[in-house]
Enzyme design. Structure first.
Site, PDB file in Angstrom:
ATOM      1  N   GLU A 168       0.009   6.864  12.580  1.00 43.51           N
ATOM      2  CA  GLU A 168      -1.351   6.396  12.858  1.00 43.51           C
ATOM      3  C   GLU A 168      -1.400   4.904  13.174  1.00 43.51           C
ATOM      4  O   GLU A 168      -2.140   4.462  14.050  1.00 43.51           O
ATOM      5  CB  GLU A 168      -2.221   6.694  11.638  1.00 43.51           C
ATOM      6  CG  GLU A 168      -3.689   6.756  11.951  1.00 43.51           C
ATOM      7  CD  GLU A 168      -4.476   7.274  10.756  1.00 43.51           C
ATOM      8  OE1 GLU A 168      -4.295   8.455  10.393  1.00 43.51           O
ATOM      9  OE2 GLU A 168      -5.242   6.493  10.181  1.00 43.51           O
ATOM     10  N   ASP A 169      -0.626   4.117  12.458  1.00 45.17           N
ATOM     11  CA  ASP A 169      -0.784   2.655  12.547  1.00 45.17           C
ATOM     12  C   ASP A 169       0.258   1.941  13.402  1.00 45.17           C
ATOM     13  O   ASP A 169      -0.045   0.888  13.965  1.00 45.17           O
ATOM     14  CB  ASP A 169      -0.732   2.024  11.146  1.00 45.17           C
ATOM     15  CG  ASP A 169      -1.996   2.308  10.341  1.00 45.17           C
ATOM     16  OD1 ASP A 169      -2.930   2.892  10.905  1.00 45.17           O
ATOM     17  OD2 ASP A 169      -2.029   1.943   9.156  1.00 45.17           O
TER      18      ASP A 169
ATOM     19  N   HIS B  85       0.830  -1.203   0.000  1.00 42.61           N
ATOM     20  CA  HIS B  85       0.000   0.000   0.000  1.00 42.61           C
ATOM     21  C   HIS B  85       0.870   1.261   0.000  1.00 42.61           C
ATOM     22  O   HIS B  85       0.632   2.202  -0.750  1.00 42.61           O
ATOM     23  CB  HIS B  85      -0.917  -0.029   1.230  1.00 42.61           C
ATOM     24  CG  HIS B  85      -1.571   1.279   1.551  1.00 42.61           C
ATOM     25  ND1 HIS B  85      -2.481   1.891   0.714  1.00 42.61           N
ATOM     26  CD2 HIS B  85      -1.448   2.106   2.631  1.00 42.61           C
ATOM     27  CE1 HIS B  85      -2.889   3.033   1.258  1.00 42.61           C
ATOM     28  NE2 HIS B  85      -2.281   3.188   2.418  1.00 42.61           N
TER      29      HIS B  85
ATOM     30  N   HIS C 296       3.339   7.691   5.426  1.00 39.58           N
ATOM     31  CA  HIS C 296       2.103   8.398   5.812  1.00 39.58           C
ATOM     32  C   HIS C 296       1.287   7.665   6.875  1.00 39.58           C
ATOM     33  O   HIS C 296       0.491   8.286   7.566  1.00 39.58           O
ATOM     34  CB  HIS C 296       1.244   8.732   4.578  1.00 39.58           C
ATOM     35  CG  HIS C 296       0.439   7.597   4.030  1.00 39.58           C
ATOM     36  ND1 HIS C 296       0.910   6.734   3.064  1.00 39.58           N
ATOM     37  CD2 HIS C 296      -0.819   7.166   4.310  1.00 39.58           C
ATOM     38  CE1 HIS C 296      -0.024   5.838   2.778  1.00 39.58           C
ATOM     39  NE2 HIS C 296      -1.084   6.061   3.519  1.00 39.58           N
TER      40      HIS C 296
HETATM   41 ZN    ZN Z   1      -2.710   4.740   3.842  1.00 39.25          ZN
END
Ligand code: ZN
Length: 189
Positions: free
Chosen positions: A70-71, A40, A66
């Protein structure tokens, strides 16, 4: 053309790709194909690099990174120290506040889309293209058609709210959105 500078850019991009591959190594995409998450990130970075009229190495690097905050819990500070302030700021512009409920995060993405810097908007749009492609090609096994449609409609709301979308990427998003139209027939009760 300055080969030396070009090669430095290649090194910087590969450093970010390697960093992302390591940090996301345990993460898979949600779809039934369960692709490695790096697929991705590489797709988004390639879409971003293809959209740029002028070279912008930091934007390609930010595209690779990116989802790190967040992850997988990377901090802004670490990005700042490893890749510089410009990259760290770009990543933060496309990072949701995970302390908020999911519904609120989704609402804020639509609300904030037009206020994002133009460079961040390129990443946002490329991210949505990659996610839409994934939902069409390999939807999560536990997602109903209705859930898929809800995601697609929300993604369109975000993309339509962007104030300065790259036209080539927007066209690709709209093409995928039209393709997803056939899902509507399935989704009807
Ligand atoms: Zn993404």
């Amino acid at each position: 053309m300055d080969q030396g500078n070009n090669f430095q850019a290649v090194r910087d991009v590969l450093k970010a790709a390697h960093f992302a591959a390591e940090r996301h190594s345990a993460q898979r995409r949600k779809g039934t194909a369960a692709e490695p998450y790096i697929n991705h990130l590489l797709e988004v970075a390639e879409l971003v690099s293809g959209a740029l009229a002028e070279p912008d190495t930091n934007l390609v690097i930010a595209a690779l990174l990116h989802d790190t905050v967040e992850d997988v819990g990377v901090t802004k500070q670490e990005l700042d120290q490893t890749f510089g302030t410009d990259v760290a700021n770009l990543v933060m512009e496309v990072t949701d506040d995970k302390s908020l409920p999911k519904r609120e995060r989704k609402r804020l993405q639509v609300l904030n889309a037009p206020k994002k810097p133009v460079r961040a908007q390129v990443i946002k749009l490329a991210d949505k293209i990659s996610n839409l492609r994934a939902i069409l090609a390999s939807p999560p096994a536990d997602w109903s058609v209705r859930q898929r449609l809800e995601y697609i409609e929300w993604a369109k709301e975000v993309v339509d709210a962007l104030s300065a979308p790259d036209q080539g990427l927007k066209a690709e998003f709209d093409r995928l959105y039209d393709k997803a139209g056939s899902l509507h027939k399935l989704g009807r009760p």
